[in-house]
Scaffold this active site. Structure first.
Site, PDB file in Angstrom:
ATOM      1  CG  ASP A  10      35.863  45.011  36.531  1.00  0.00           C
ATOM      2  OD1 ASP A  10      35.286  44.078  35.965  1.00  0.00           O
ATOM      3  OD2 ASP A  10      36.414  44.891  37.643  1.00  0.00           O
ATOM      4  CG  ASP A  48      33.981  44.710  40.880  1.00  0.00           C
ATOM      5  OD1 ASP A  48      34.445  43.564  41.037  1.00  0.00           O
ATOM      6  OD2 ASP A  48      34.146  45.631  41.714  1.00  0.00           O
ATOM      7  CG  HIS A  50      31.157  44.069  44.900  1.00  0.00           C
ATOM      8  ND1 HIS A  50      31.897  42.912  44.873  1.00  0.00           N
ATOM      9  CD2 HIS A  50      32.005  45.058  44.486  1.00  0.00           C
ATOM     10  CE1 HIS A  50      33.132  43.189  44.473  1.00  0.00           C
ATOM     11  NE2 HIS A  50      33.219  44.482  44.222  1.00  0.00           N
ATOM     12  CG  HIS A  54      31.312  42.489  48.610  1.00  0.00           C
ATOM     13  ND1 HIS A  54      32.668  42.669  48.492  1.00  0.00           N
ATOM     14  CD2 HIS A  54      31.051  41.217  48.182  1.00  0.00           C
ATOM     15  CE1 HIS A  54      33.204  41.550  48.002  1.00  0.00           C
ATOM     16  NE2 HIS A  54      32.250  40.665  47.801  1.00  0.00           N
ATOM     17  CG  HIS A  83      33.299  49.274  44.292  1.00  0.00           C
ATOM     18  ND1 HIS A  83      33.842  48.928  45.509  1.00  0.00           N
ATOM     19  CD2 HIS A  83      33.625  48.282  43.438  1.00  0.00           C
ATOM     20  CE1 HIS A  83      34.472  47.774  45.390  1.00  0.00           C
ATOM     21  NE2 HIS A  83      34.357  47.341  44.139  1.00  0.00           N
ATOM     22  CE  LYS A 108      36.156  41.378  37.847  1.00  0.00           C
ATOM     23  NZ  LYS A 108      36.213  42.324  38.973  1.00  0.00           N
ATOM     24  CB  CYS A 153      39.964  43.910  37.940  1.00  0.00           C
ATOM     25  SG  CYS A 153      39.071  43.949  39.509  1.00  0.00           S
TER      26      CYS A 153
END
Ligand code: VGL
Ligand code: ZN
Length: 199
Positions: A10, A48, A50, A54, A83, A108, A153
């Site tokens: 990330d 990351d 989203h 989310h 984010h 993810k 993470c």
């Protein structure tokens, strides 16, 4: 010698200074990670990723603020500022990251109703991302992890790597934490107890 892979966690604009969920001095790790990328034969990046709205965003929970927790069907979930929304500049890799060598970019957190800190499993600890199968099929036995954030993470990924039977090393110098009420110390201890090598 066991086949090894570097997993870069990330390194995205939103986790760097000026970003929506900035990790203190998060951008400092970029040169170190570039050096690691040069050294490893196999490089995987996580991103990351989203959808807008989310369920891990505080903005999706009226009356709740970022860094508070809520109970989800899968357990406790920390709430975050919006984010790494898919396709936005904040979700892009840091401009200084020399990532083009990467063999896999694993996204993810793309399911609206569940967060995913770990590169291996979503936050229910049972929905797989497919990474274990990818690594096994390619004969990888040892993973080295670094990135953002150490206590979320990176740590969740390292713990799941051990759970899945991989040797795991975390390069702390090339990682930075968010540190919510001692979470860096707590997660570092958890990693140590799980047999993650910390360097
Ligand atoms: C992360 C919080 C929310 C991380 C991602 O990359 O550590 N933390 N989403
Ligand atoms: Zn996230």
């Amino acid at each position: 010698m066991a086949k090894e892979a570097l997993i870069v966690i990330d390194i995205q604009n939103d986790f760097c200074p000026g970003g929506a969920l900035a990790v203190d001095r998060g951008d400092e790790v970029v040169p170190l990670i570039n050096e690691l990328i040069r050294r490893f034969d196999h490089v995987i990046l996580t991103q990351d990723w989203h959808p807008a709205g989310h369920s891990s965003f505080a903005s999706s929970h009226p009356g709740k603020a970022a860094f508070e927790t809520v109970t989800m069907p899968y357990g406790e979930q920390t709430l975050w500022p919006d984010h790494c929304v898919q396709g936005t500049p904040g979700a892009e890799f840091h401009a200084g990251l020399e990532w083009t060598k990467a063999e896999l970019v694993l996204r993810k957190g793309f399911r609206k109703t569940i967060d995913s800190y770990s590169a291996f499993f979503e936050n229910d600890h049972s929905t797989p991302t497919g990474l274990s199968g990818y690594l096994r099929e390619r004969g990888v036995e040892k993973v080295t992890l670094a990135g953002l954030a150490t206590d979320f993470c990176v740590a969740y990924s390292a713990l799941d790597a051990r759970r899945q039977g991989f040797d795991a090393t975390v390069i702390l110098e090339a990682s930075r934490g968010i540190d919510i009420s001692g979470s860096v110390a707590a997660m570092t201890e958890k990693m140590r107890a799980a047999g993650v090598e910390l360097v």
